[in-house]
Design a protein around this motif. Structure first.
Motif, short mmCIF file in Angstrom:
data_model
loop_
_atom_site.label_atom_id
_atom_site.label_comp_id
_atom_site.label_asym_id
_atom_site.label_seq_id
_atom_site.Cartn_x
_atom_site.Cartn_y
_atom_site.Cartn_z
N SER A 174 39.34 49.11 41.10
CA SER A 174 40.16 48.18 40.38
C SER A 174 41.73 48.25 40.82
O SER A 174 42.29 47.27 40.76
CB SER A 174 39.88 48.42 39.18
OG SER A 174 38.77 48.20 38.57
N ALA A 175 42.16 49.41 41.40
CA ALA A 175 43.39 49.65 41.69
C ALA A 175 43.73 48.64 43.09
O ALA A 175 44.76 48.04 43.35
CB ALA A 175 43.72 50.75 42.00
N GLY A 176 42.68 48.12 43.87
CA GLY A 176 42.83 47.30 44.69
C GLY A 176 42.79 45.81 44.23
O GLY A 176 42.83 45.40 43.03
N SER A 177 42.97 44.93 45.09
CA SER A 177 43.03 43.42 44.72
C SER A 177 41.71 42.90 44.25
O SER A 177 40.81 42.87 45.08
CB SER A 177 43.64 42.72 45.90
OG SER A 177 43.34 41.16 45.44
N PRO A 178 41.42 42.27 43.07
CA PRO A 178 40.05 42.07 42.41
C PRO A 178 39.68 40.88 43.43
O PRO A 178 38.57 40.41 43.23
CB PRO A 178 40.41 41.66 41.14
CG PRO A 178 41.90 41.77 40.93
CD PRO A 178 42.62 42.47 42.20
N ILE A 179 40.76 39.98 43.84
CA ILE A 179 40.18 38.89 44.70
C ILE A 179 39.91 39.28 46.21
O ILE A 179 39.79 38.23 46.98
CB ILE A 179 41.20 37.83 44.39
CG1 ILE A 179 42.45 38.16 44.97
CG2 ILE A 179 41.07 37.38 42.98
CD1 ILE A 179 43.42 36.86 44.99
N GLY A 180 40.45 40.62 46.49
CA GLY A 180 40.09 40.76 48.21
C GLY A 180 38.59 40.73 48.41
O GLY A 180 37.89 41.23 47.43
N GLN A 181 38.21 40.19 49.47
CA GLN A 181 36.92 39.82 49.93
C GLN A 181 35.93 41.30 49.93
O GLN A 181 34.89 41.28 49.51
CB GLN A 181 36.77 39.31 51.41
CG GLN A 181 35.33 38.81 51.59
CD GLN A 181 35.43 38.08 52.84
OE1 GLN A 181 36.46 37.63 53.51
NE2 GLN A 181 34.23 37.90 53.38
N ASP A 182 36.63 42.30 50.77
CA ASP A 182 35.99 43.58 50.60
C ASP A 182 35.66 44.22 49.18
O ASP A 182 34.50 44.71 49.16
CB ASP A 182 36.78 44.68 51.49
CG ASP A 182 36.78 44.35 53.18
OD1 ASP A 182 36.08 43.60 53.40
OD2 ASP A 182 37.51 44.77 53.71
N VAL A 183 36.46 44.08 48.57
CA VAL A 183 36.41 44.58 47.22
C VAL A 183 35.42 43.81 46.13
O VAL A 183 34.33 44.46 45.73
CB VAL A 183 37.74 44.49 46.09
CG1 VAL A 183 37.45 45.05 44.75
CG2 VAL A 183 38.95 45.42 46.77
#
Length: 169
Positions: free
Chosen positions: A64-73
């Protein structure tokens, strides 16, 4: 499980119901019998992973610390959580691997259970041996790369001579 450190390698046979037993030492670290639930998920390198709810939450917090809209996430979250299954550890310390995850990891009748710090990994025995054969000769290079840029020091004990006070005032 909190700060439990899961380590070791254990060869296990799957029974006709696709169950294997978790060694008692590991069950104790997982909190069994108080917390007799674990989560089985897809792992990396064609393995499966077993997490306690707490360790799975911690992993989710890191994600969740990463971008929630990032494709890999988004993609990882869908592939990982959609296939995650809650399992009950029975009184004999066994868990049953769902057929879909058996197929995903190409598991045969013998598996290897690995303690990997905060979770357990489940590998087909032949796949694990092949992985070892491939990676073990490069262990030193892998270790150097893994700790590159990290401030890592092995634990050491300070030695004082008898004539030097341990706590000078």
């Amino acid at each position: 499980m909190g700060n439990a450190l899961l380590t070791g390698t254990f060869v296990r046979s799957l029974d006709e119901k696709q169950r294997f037993s978790i060694p008692k030492r590991l069950r104790d670290l997982l909190g069994h019998p108080e917390m007799n639930l674990v989560y089985i998920t897809p792992g990396t390198d064609r393995s499966l992973a077993l997490y306690t709810e707490e360790s799975l939450r911690q992993m989710g917090d890191q994600l969740s610390a990463g971008s929630p809209i990032g494709q890999d996430v988004r993609t990882f979250s869908r592939l990982f959580y959609a296939q995650a299954t809650c399992l009950e550890i029975d009184r004999q310390g066994r868990v049953r691997i769902p057929p879909e995850l058996m197929q995903l990891a190409s598991l045969g009748t013998e598996v290897v259970l690995l303690g990997v710090r905060d979770h357990l990994e489940i590998w087909d025995r032949r796949s694990w041996q092949s992985y070892l054969d491939d990676k073990l000769p490069s262990f030193d290079d892998i270790a150097e790369s893994a700790f590159q840029g990290k401030n890592f020091r092995a634990a050491s004990t300070e030695v004082t001579s008898p004539s030097t006070p341990a706590n000078p005032r």
